[in-house]
Design a protein around this motif. Structure first.
Motif: not given
Ligand SMILES: Nc1ncnc2c1ncn2[C@@H]1O[C@H](COP(=O)(O)OP(=O)(O)OP(=O)(O)O)[C@@H](O)[C@H]1O
Ligand SMILES: Nc1ncnc2c1ncn2[C@@H]1O[C@H](COP(=O)(O)OP(=O)(O)OP(=O)(O)O)[C@@H](O)[C@H]1O
Ligand code: MOO
Ligand SMILES: [Mg+2]
Ligand SMILES: [Mg+2]
Lengths: 230, 365, 230, 230, 365
Positions: E144-157
């Motif tokens: 959730g934290r990553a998704l809510l950062a309004s990212p322009r690039l998502i890195l999911a490990d």
């Protein structure tokens, strides 16, 4: 073997010199521990192994005497000292007398002294100022230090325009000038009493005697101390 | 050796209250995230002191609030594989692995470090420190560290979750060996039905801190309402014997006189195994199928038909090899006219039996 | 060190000895107290915490005076200890005691902070692997707090090298016995023209303490690297 | 506090004021220097580290003397600052400066250790979420080192409350201006029969410092709990 | 938006050297534990400064050693879901979730926190701190934290590794939506074939720091030699259209004129989907099967027969719906007499199509 002397810190230069001479002539060892007179007295109260104490403060010697920690018979007033008013190096000397324009000379600055209720030099200085009728005027303008040398440093660094210190301290500090000696009548006699402790050995007496000899006394005088009358 | 656990404890908004006896072997805890699995494991380990309860392995009481017994963690002879690794950062991998061995009592059964290291594939990492390992490497070292502590009780909290399937397949047999040969009781947390099927002697399903179902793996897995990962994990467990290994890479198994083929397995002829047959891998046919690529066909009669949620139904078929479950659509049930007692054929793909569905040896449940 | 007199060299050696032993002997106590304060809850914990900090809060002279009263030959601890042959009064051991006590709060603080930074989860992991509390401490906590221990020790050593007030009050300023570098500096500062000598001694103190500091940085960093494993 | 004379109450109030401001004003510098030492590599890092520790190593009198030379009215910094209206000499601000400088190494050490205990991975996580270095510091590092900052501040406060040597040497002992509690204690200790008064003041110091300590324990523990989140 | 990555870097005993361009969408990195996946992701995030290389999203260069460009991590507008969570321990769950939003530029697309919180099922945890969360709860907050950062690039490990299947099934569609609707490029590390099949636009297989295979998901998944989790992950991906939803809970799909049935899916009639048909779920038959419970039968001709390792073979069958792969035994190939061009029927169980094998929408590859 050897003598352990507890001595007021202000005696260091002279006493080191004299002790060296004593060791040379007698081949006996003298060890001297320098600290504030109050500290020395307390340590003797706590059983310090000192043989001889030279204090800058008669009160503390009286305390020791009252507790039978010194050989009363050996107690002598070994040295005297004088108080001087000092200022910057180039200050005009003047006579110290009642009516001295101390406030003017301070010019809003501070008068450096040792703690006026605690350290001997300060106590004597305060008495002198009172007798000179200046105390009430300058009381609020005194910068007190924990020892005389610190007061001297305040003047030497220009932090304070004037100071009252022992003559023996002022004499070797180039950065200050002596404005005048405070006449002895304005303050109680400045006495450095000396005495053997009750645990002292025979060697200590020999050193105490040496301290009262000509050679030693000449050195004391040279360092600005005086010899007590009587 | 049986594990008996009774616990009562209150967490921020989870009231833990459970009581179960697990038979010797592997007890799998499952339940959704936050249902209290790690909390239970911590209580067994002595890292959490529950308000009330009792934990014992046979008659070795680890703690019992009634009797005032409380063994500190270091006296519990544990091999705890933590959900988050917890490797010692200041020690090398080798030192981490040896850590438990330093403290194991002299007479304890000793695992061979070389064997464990080889199985875990961490031989090349021995001189590194944990900070220089990848996520999966860390977890493998954590597993090795626990196994090498000569534990009398193994606690494994999602030990394989971080690993890839190939590595999982390599490590699973090792847990089986611990269960079967060394008979160390194992309390094992997992989300994976395949792991449950292969390892679990009994399964405890948790929900919000309570036991909602508890029984032998085969039973719990056959119940669509609680199977660990939902209906897709439902399956039957058959007990079989290795009959032959064929040249074309297939192994032949025998179960109640029926033959089953599956890709070559490493077991010896005569070995008794248990295999999980996922219900959704089974096709039913009303007549004996022909011309099909699937080699395994078991004939039997419909025992029960349970309509699950959605369009599916679980059909149990009684075959000579044992009960087989099939997950089919209700539409097919109707089309094939299946009813209790209908004769039918269960078709099982040879290759659908995943290696992780084949367990090492049969354990008496 | 041709420019140092024998007395000064003596003071330097003594200071090193005093600081070294003060640090070394206090260290186990420091670790123990730090651990107790960081990880245990017990009645009197805050009292212990307060006691440990006292030397930091009190003017050093007061600490020295209390030491003198307690560990003097006639003191409640000094007497019994003297019967066991352990004498602090006016010995270098006393200087070490004073230095150790003055440095103790610093040491404890540093170690305690590093203990608090160790994740108890790792200690738990050690326990599940069969290590008793003591073994967990020795194999997990201790190695992980090594940087803190080193930092604390060097800090204590530096503080011990600079300690003056408590030392001179407790064990006086006896050359060869209790005259540490700072005491010697003090003595020089008390007399006219002593500054040159004092400066020399101060520079030596600085060089030594800085070297210790650099060493501690270096060692601490290496250990921290090992401990962090990166 | 009926048993305290007005001068003593004055000294107490001054000590509190001096220690409070010494701590507060040094704090940002302390955090900055601690952060720089903990996380940056730059030329002169070891020099900075050494400088910060100097007050710990040097006898306090020497530090006071150096302050006098530097920040005295004629000192290289004191002169220019005086022109800007910032005067330390003989002011309580000078006492605060001395106390702050003496306490600085303790503060920096404490904060630095706690910074080193923060996992850089969390700071990295902050950066990936868009926080600049400064924001990462403010939102991740700073809150996580709060216990260290509190510990360091209280330590500094306690040290400041007990500071004597450097203070009296630098700004002397002017009642109401620079006469702090320890100066008053010292003065009482210098004279026979001053012990009762000294003890009274010491007890007050202890009570204050202990209260601060207890408070810091309490606050620190609460913050640590929040930070550890358990 | 395409992601182009070129990296050279030396780790203790791993030499990273790779160069690939990934089209818009989800680029899945897979490879065994220790192959360098996390290292690549860290380099893209700017947490590791590689010796040489270039990373760009379209013409937005994140770094380029040649040009001397190096954007610090906080300027890269990332949503990085770390393998180990990395929640801020001093912040509550709510504050953790909001962290990235504080720093997002004003104009940035904003995710609705309520929606993300609901999807992740963490509404009841908002006021807790991370230490009081279970393992899976932590990971959900991290997502959730990553998704809510309004990212322009998502890195999911490995974002879903710690989660149970039911939760995975809830979260996967969200990544799909990000990929399809918001078109944020996503670099995604996983071991799960199902995730690859559903999410991957293209797949990059790493081995010891090098790219061993790179291509569209359907291609890589069809290749038994590199499929992420080995041969069991091989499968075909079909593009289909939702034709009807039936009352008995089945959905009907249309592909190239053929009909496929599977358990009810949430998509609307007319939607285009892609579905993964695992090779091992497909049975081949030489004649049209009858009386079978399997509802999906596609007729076609054998295209190729690849004998894999062991007893199996992958048979590709060209059907009107597209190429379908079946994993069968070599023995069956022989028994059915299959050869290139042989007509045959592919039988697919209705229920064998797992929900996670059904992707949200077709993306142009
Ligand atoms: N800080 C480091 N220093 C040196 N080597 C490292 C470091 N971190 C990781 N490595 C090594 O580099 C290799 C790649 O690590 P990486 O974390 O990228 O693997 P991964 O593919 O993400 O593995 P996993 O699936 O297990 O998470 C591994 O062999 C690992 O041991
Ligand atoms: N220290 C704690 N204090 C209070 N509550 C906690 C604490 N640790 C966990 N919890 C809560 O207790 C519940 C159970 O947590 P636990 O870690 O046992 O779950 P779990 O079943 O292991 O989940 P997962 O599969 O996600 O690891 C969760 O709701 C969690 O939020
Ligand atoms: O001994 Mo002193 O030095 O004036 O008190
Ligand atoms: Mg858990
Ligand atoms: Mg990784």
């Amino acid at each position: 073997e050897g003598v352990l002397v507890f001595a007021a810190a202000s005696l260091k230069t002279a006493l080191d010199e004299i002790a060296a001479g004593y060791e040379d002539t007698t081949r006996h060892e003298v060890t001297i521990s320098y600290a504030a007179s109050s500290v020395l007295a307390r340590q003797i109260q706590a059983g310090a192994p000192a043989d001889l104490i030279i204090s800058a403060n008669e009160d503390w010697m009286d305390v020791l005497q009252g507790e039978d920690l010194i050989e009363v018979a050996s107690r002598v007033d070994l040295l005297g000292n004088g108080l001087v008013l000092i200022g910057a190096q180039d200050t005009e000397p003047t006579e110290i007398a009642v009516g001295l324009d101390l406030i003017t000379r301070l010019n809003g600055g501070y008068l450096a002294m040792a703690l006026v209720d605690a350290v001997p030099a300060g106590i004597y200085g305060k008495a002198a100022l009172q007798n000179l009728g200046l105390w009430n005027d300058v009381e609020g303008q005194i910068a007190q230090t924990d020892n005389v040398r610190a007061a001297l440093a305040l003047v030497a660094t220009g932090a304070a325009p004037l100071g009252i210190v022992y003559r023996s301290d002022a004499i070797a500090e180039d950065r200050v000038g002596v404005i005048g000696t405070i006449p002895e009548k304005f303050h109680p006699a400045i006495i450095y009493p000396a005495a053997l402790t009750i645990s002292s050995g025979p060697e200590a007496l020999s050193f105490l005697t040496y301290l009262q000899g000509d050679e030693a006394q000449a050195e004391f005088l040279r360092q600005g101390f005086s010899l007590p009358e009587g | 050796m049986s594990l008996s656990i009774r616990l009562q404890h209150q967490l921020s908004d989870l009231a833990l209250d459970l009581d179960f006896d697990a038979p010797s072997g592997v007890t799998v805890l499952f339940g959704r995230s936050g249902s209290g699995k790690t909390t239970v494991v911590n209580a067994v380990a002595g890292l959490l002191r529950p308000a009330a309860g009792r934990v014992a392995v046979d008659d070795w009481v680890l703690f019992d609030t009634g009797q005032g017994i409380w063994l500190p963690p270091h006296r519990r002879r544990l091999g705890y594989i933590f959900q988050e690794g917890r490797l010692f950062p200041h020690l090398t991998v080798r030192q981490n692995l040896n850590y438990g061995r330093w403290f194991a009592p002299r007479g304890a059964r000793r695992e061979s470090p070389d064997r464990v290291i080889e199985m875990l594939g961490i031989g090349h990492l021995l001189d590194r420190r944990p900070a220089m390992l990848s996520g999966g490497e860390k977890q493998r070292v954590a597993i090795g560290r626990a196994l090498l502590a000569s534990p009398r009780l193994i606690l494994a909290d999602e030990p394989l979750a971080a690993l890839d399937d190939a590595r999982k397949a390599e490590i699973l047999p090792y847990f089986e060996r611990l269960r079967d040969e060394v008979s160390v009781p194992i309390l094992y947390v997992t989300h994976s039905a395949a792991e449950v099927a292969r390892l679990a002697t009994s399964v405890v399903a948790l929900q919000a801190g309570r036991v909602v179902r508890h029984g032998p793996a085969s039973e719990v897995l056959a119940d669509p309402s609680v199977a660990p990962a939902g209906v897709r994990a439902v399956g039957a467990v058959l007990q079989v014997r290795v009959a032959a290994h064929h040249d074309d890479g297939l192994s032949e198994l025998e179960a109640g006189g029926e033959r089953l083929f599956l890709p070559r397995i490493p077991h010896r002829i005569g070995d008794e195994l248990r295999i999980r047959i996922p219900a959704q891998e089974v096709i039913l046919s009303s007549r004996r199928p022909e011309g099909l690529s699937a080699l395994n066909v078991l004939s039997g009669q419909v025992d029960t038909i349970r309509a699950g949620e959605g369009p599916g139904a679980i059909v149990s078929v009684r075959t000579p090899a044992g009960m087989v479950l099939a997950r089919v659509t209700r539409r097919s049930v109707a089309a094939l006219g299946l009813r209790q007692g209908s004769p039918c054929y269960a078709v099982i793909k040879t290759v659908a039996l995943a290696p992780q569905d084949v367990g090492g040896r049969v354990v008496a449940p | 060190m041709g420019w140092l007199g024998p007395a000064e060299i003596e003071a330097l050696r003594l200071s090193l000895r005093v600081s070294f032993w003060a640090t070394l002997v206090t260290l186990p106590f420091g670790i123990f107290v730090a651990y107790a304060l960081a990880r245990w809850r017990f009645p009197g914990r805050q009292v212990l915490n307060g006691l440990v900090h006292l030397p930091l809060i009190l003017p050093p002279v007061v600490t020295g005076y209390l030491l003198l009263l307690t560990f003097g030959i006639q003191g409640p601890l000094g007497g019994p200890l003297a019967e066991l042959g352990i004498v602090f009064a006016f010995r270098w051991t006393g200087a070490a005691l004073a230095a150790g006590i003055m440095a103790f709060p610093l040491m404890v603080r540093a170690i305690r902070l590093s203990i608090e930074a160790v994740d108890p989860k790792l200690e738990q992991a050690g326990a599940t692997l069969g290590a008793s509390r003591l073994m967990v401490f020795g194999t997990v906590t201790l190695p992980m707090i090594l940087p803190g221990i080193i930092a604390g020790s060097i800090l204590a050593f530096a503080k011990a090298m600079g300690e003056f007030g408590a030392t001179i009050t407790f064990v006086s300023n006896i050359p060869g016995q209790t005259q540490t570098l700072p005491s010697a500096v003090y003595a020089f500062l008390q007399v006219p023209a002593g500054e040159a000598a004092a400066t020399r001694l101060v520079i030596i103190s600085i060089v030594i303490a800085m070297s210790a500091l650099l060493l501690s940085e270096y060692v601490g960093r290496r250990v921290a690297k090992r401990v962090a494993g990166s």
